[in-house]
Design a protein around this motif. Structure first.
Motif: not given
Length: 599
Positions: A98-102, A120-125, A186-193, A247-251
């Motif tokens: 997951v990539v988050g933008f604060d 376009s860059a966002i849609s790749r993640h 929640k997105s992180y949990c969904d991706k990892r099942g 991993s989770i990355v936050i800007f």
């Protein structure tokens, strides 16, 4: 043996009143609680501390190095930097879970070409964007539509601060969408099942903190070292970054708002000052580790604490003082125990109000206890003063805890004896009521004179009064004072004699004798009946001298005369041979005393 439990209706009523007072203030605290800061500090001190930051979480910070290299934050310019970084990761196959933008992407600052590139860059993640306004209904409400539509979802970043500007609680879900931290989790949990923790809409949750940046303020510039995996945006753009699996990355902002183009995104927390993105990371880790807490229901807390207050105050009121102190300690300990039990079940159980109530009520009982002791002591002293001098009463009750024990000590004392001449004949001729009236007036007068000069009325023996000077407490110039009291009895007694003659046509006269020497002073008798008195030859001699005195005569022994001869005027009363005395005792009649003042 003193009872350890003393029930009374009064104590029960006091406990009911105190618990009712607590209940009243508990209900008031639902709308206004002056102790909320104290509650927060208690919970912070016990449950909040630096821990280990989750290794899965990474922060890309717009920090001082980034600002100094690329200039102040400009949403139009920095969108290109974000796009470059995301494209670099995607090109290298470095895809965080997951990539988050604060960071807020307001449309008014945008440019369609840049927005398209960034979109376009966002849609790749798997990107989640932060937005302001948790209660707004119309998304993206200020967010560039192009950027918004390219993201997977959005999450509100609204901060929920307490009165000390610290963030301890968070709303994780709203009516229209969830918070940024919960959306990322929640997105992180969904991706990892994984099954995410269920949280309620519009409910605030306390969360556990794990890590804070180390902030150093130097010339209005904040230098920091993060405990989470950290990289400045500058390094992320110029150097390829690699991330661990899942991993989770936050800007987010990692620089002071002053002259940087960034909004003020620094907050207090229980473990120190930190940026908003750091708070988001702590919330996400708390979600990952299941460290979310809700406040205990008000109804449960109020009922439980009211019951505790009633039981503890009742125990304090009915138990002996020291056991009551233990009951108070039990109440305090019980509050901390309940706090730990509720915390283990995922609840914040606040204890400041019941703790303060217990302390105040315990102080109330202490004051009540000492007032009761004081009142009882005064009552005892008042009772004693009816029989002995005020000084002796104070000594027995306050100064000498062992004064009432059996036993005695040898002391040098002055003894005074006085009685009514011809009292037996008078009592046979007058009615009992008149005899008692005369006797009471005489005894009160004699007692007052003894007390006036600091003596102790030892006992009444019929119409005879025995007084001791210099016992049980030390008395200065006690021989002189004993003679003054004897002289005063005769002088003041003349008024009583005149009154008796007028009322009953009876002649009343007193004989007084004074002697001094060593005597045994103490409590004489048994455990069930004792007298504080003096015994010995000195006592017997004083009694014999008094018995040989004629009406309205003060007789003293030669021993007394030798001590006071420079201060008294006497007449030779001759030698007196007393029973059980081998030698005669020379006596003197006191005519005048230097320094004596009539009442």
């Amino acid at each position: 043996m003193k009872k350890i439990f003393q029930f009374s209706l009064k104590r029960l009523i006091i406990s009911i009143i105190l618990s009712s007072i607590y209940l009243f203030f508990s209900l008031i605290s639902l709308s206004w609680n002056p102790f909320v800061s104290l509650d927060n500090k208690i919970m912070d001190g016990i449950y909040q501390s630096e821990g280990t930051a989750a290794p899965e979480i990474y922060i890309i910070g717009i920090d001082e190095d980034t600002i100094s290299t690329y200039g102040n934050y400009n949403p139009f310019v920095y969108r290109q930097y974000f796009a470059d970084i995301l494209n670099d990761w995607a090109d290298r196959g470095e895809l965080p879970t997951v990539v988050g933008f604060d960071v807020i992407f307001n449309e008014s600052y945008g440019c369609q070409d840049v927005d398209l590139k960034f979109a376009s860059a966002i849609s790749r993640h798997n990107v989640i964007l932060g937005v302001n306004g948790a209660n707004r209904k119309d998304a993206p409400y200020g967010l560039s539509k192009t950027i918004y539509e390219s993201s997977k979802q959005i999450g509100f970043t609204d901060a929920l601060t307490d009165n000390d500007e610290a963030i301890r609680r968070v709303y994780l879900r709203g009516d229209n969408y969830d918070s940024l931290s919960y959306s990322i989790y929640k997105s992180y949990c969904d991706k990892r099942g994984l099954d995410p923790i269920h949280v309620d809409i519009k409910k605030d949750y306390y969360f556990k903190y794990y890590a804070s940046p180390k902030l150093n303020h130097v010339n209005d510039i904040i230098h920091l070292t993060s405990n989470f995996n950290y990289s400045s945006l500058k390094d992320a753009k110029e150097n390829p970054l690699t991330f661990r699996k899942n991993s989770i990355v936050i800007f987010g902002s990692y620089a002071a708002a002053l002259d940087t183009g960034l909004s003020n995104d620094i907050y207090n927390s229980p473990i120190g000052e930190m940026f908003g993105v750091e708070t988001q990371c702590n919330i996400i880790q708390a979600l990952m580790e299941g460290e979310l807490y809700v406040k205990t229901k008000d109804s449960v807390s109020i009922i439980l604490n009211t019951a505790i207050i009633f039981v503890i105050t009742f125990l304090i009121a009915t138990l002996t003082f020291y056991l009551g102190f233990l009951a108070f300690g039990l109440g305090i300990g019980l509050e901390f125990l309940l706090m730990a039990i509720f915390y283990a079940s995922g609840q914040y159980y606040f204890i400041s109000l019941p703790m303060i109530a217990l302390i105040l009520f315990f102080v109330f009982f202490i004051i009540m206890h000492y007032y009761s002791e004081y009142k009882h002591k005064k009552e005892v002293i008042h009772t004693f003063k009816r029989y002995i001098s005020p000084d002796v009463a104070e000594a027995l009750v306050e100064h000498d805890k062992n004064a009432m024990a059996l036993g005695g000590v040898k002391r040098n004392v002055a003894l005074l004896f006085v009685d009514i001449r011809g009292f037996t004949k008078m009592s046979e001729e007058l009615e009992p009521e008149k005899v008692v009236d005369i006797l009471n007036g005489y005894l009160e007068m004699s007692t007052n004179q003894v007390f006036r000069f600091g003596g102790m009325v030892d006992k009444f023996i019929g119409d005879c009064v025995m007084a001791i000077f210099n016992a049980p407490i030390d008395l200065d110039d006690y021989v002189y004072k004993a003679v003054c009291a004897a002289y005063g009895i005769v002088q003041v007694g003349k008024k009583i004699c005149d009154s008796v003659w007028e009322k009953y046509n009876k002649k009343l006269e007193f004989g007084v004798g004074v002697h001094f020497g060593d005597a045994v002073i103490g409590n004489i008798g048994s455990k069930t009946r004792m007298d504080f008195t003096a015994i010995g030859d000195t006592v017997n001699t004083a009694s014999r001298i008094e018995a040989s005195a004629i009406g309205n005569q003060v007789l003293i022994s030669s021993d007394v005369y030798e001590v006071l001869k420079d201060r008294i005027t006497v007449a030779d009363a001759g030698d007196r041979q007393f029973k059980n005395k081998k030698e005669a005792i020379k006596c003197y009649q006191v005519l005048k005393i230097d320094g004596y003042i009539d009442e």
